[in-house]
Design an enzyme around this catalytic site. Sequence first.
Site, mmCIF file in Angstrom:
data_model
loop_
_atom_site.group_PDB
_atom_site.id
_atom_site.type_symbol
_atom_site.label_atom_id
_atom_site.label_comp_id
_atom_site.label_asym_id
_atom_site.label_seq_id
_atom_site.Cartn_x
_atom_site.Cartn_y
_atom_site.Cartn_z
ATOM 1 C CG LEU A 133 -1.613 -0.876 1.615
ATOM 2 C CD1 LEU A 133 -3.061 -1.131 2.771
ATOM 3 C CD2 LEU A 133 -3.148 -1.216 0.631
ATOM 4 C CG ASP A 134 0.094 4.456 -2.569
ATOM 5 O OD1 ASP A 134 1.256 4.027 -3.402
ATOM 6 O OD2 ASP A 134 -0.974 4.890 -3.747
ATOM 7 N NE ARG A 135 6.496 6.883 5.353
ATOM 8 C CZ ARG A 135 8.156 7.437 5.052
ATOM 9 N NH1 ARG A 135 8.751 7.370 3.806
ATOM 10 N NH2 ARG A 135 8.337 7.796 6.982
#
Length: 302
Positions: A133-135
């Site tokens: 997942l994106d940060r």
Amino acid sequence: MPETQFVIVTQAESGQKLLQFLERRLTGEVPRSAIQKWIRTGQVRVDKGRKKPFDRIEAGQSVRIPPYTPGEGKQVSETGDLKVAFEDAELLAVAKPAGLAAHGGDGVTDSVTARLRAKYRDAAFMPTLAHRLDRDTSGLLLAAKSYEALRELNDLFASNGVAKVYLAWVEGRWDEPDGALLEDVMEKRGEPGRERVRTGSGKTALARVTGLVTGRDRSLLAVRLLTGRTHQIRVQLATRGHPVVGDRKYGKAGSRTSRTSMRLHCYALHAGERTISLKPAWSGGWEVDREALQKALGLLFD
């Protein structure tokens, strides 16, 4: 003084490439380049014989690991706790908070991977993430607890066999019908570390979107991903005039919510026979009620 170790490959570790096995067994304490040198120079032996980095190992084999000093030359980092939303004999689902990277690297010492390593240090196979997942995105991340389970998860993701539903608060009023299909082609452009995803060329990106709460200034959407492109949801919604609230890369600079943390959450996954969901920990007027959660969960099976 460090000593030579002889470790036995467990059933959970069976089938891995030798290099992968050593990286996981050594939990990041020895750089990959050093492990490769060990193998190349014969310091690592499997059942007393030399092997190549990508040879596969089997349960019951004995692996010789040369003496080393744990953490030598590495920056010592502290990691926080990690909430596990679901766990069985084969996999676990991590509840990733927004702001925490999935993987370390480039000066990032705290990550989901680092916290898994600390939490499951004594496990026969360190749980390994099967996706990312994106940060700044929160929500569910699946990790395999054996190499066989990791291969099965990887195959499921590669064949689009994992259904995923995200929740997103977006800017503006969403007036599209339920199940609206978003279709684009997109690709990453720019220098490493400064890449942006652009539409107009590249790979096809598909998603279906259903409105859950519609307001004049903001709307809550459920997004059923049909492909898994980098920043896909963020880009597809932003290019239609509805950026995710708090998205500093693709959002509207200077908007009233530009300083809010990003409101994008991986809410539900269906993998094999498992259905897992995790309510977002949003507050301050960003909560999601039970009716909206139930409607979003149903999209897994549409």
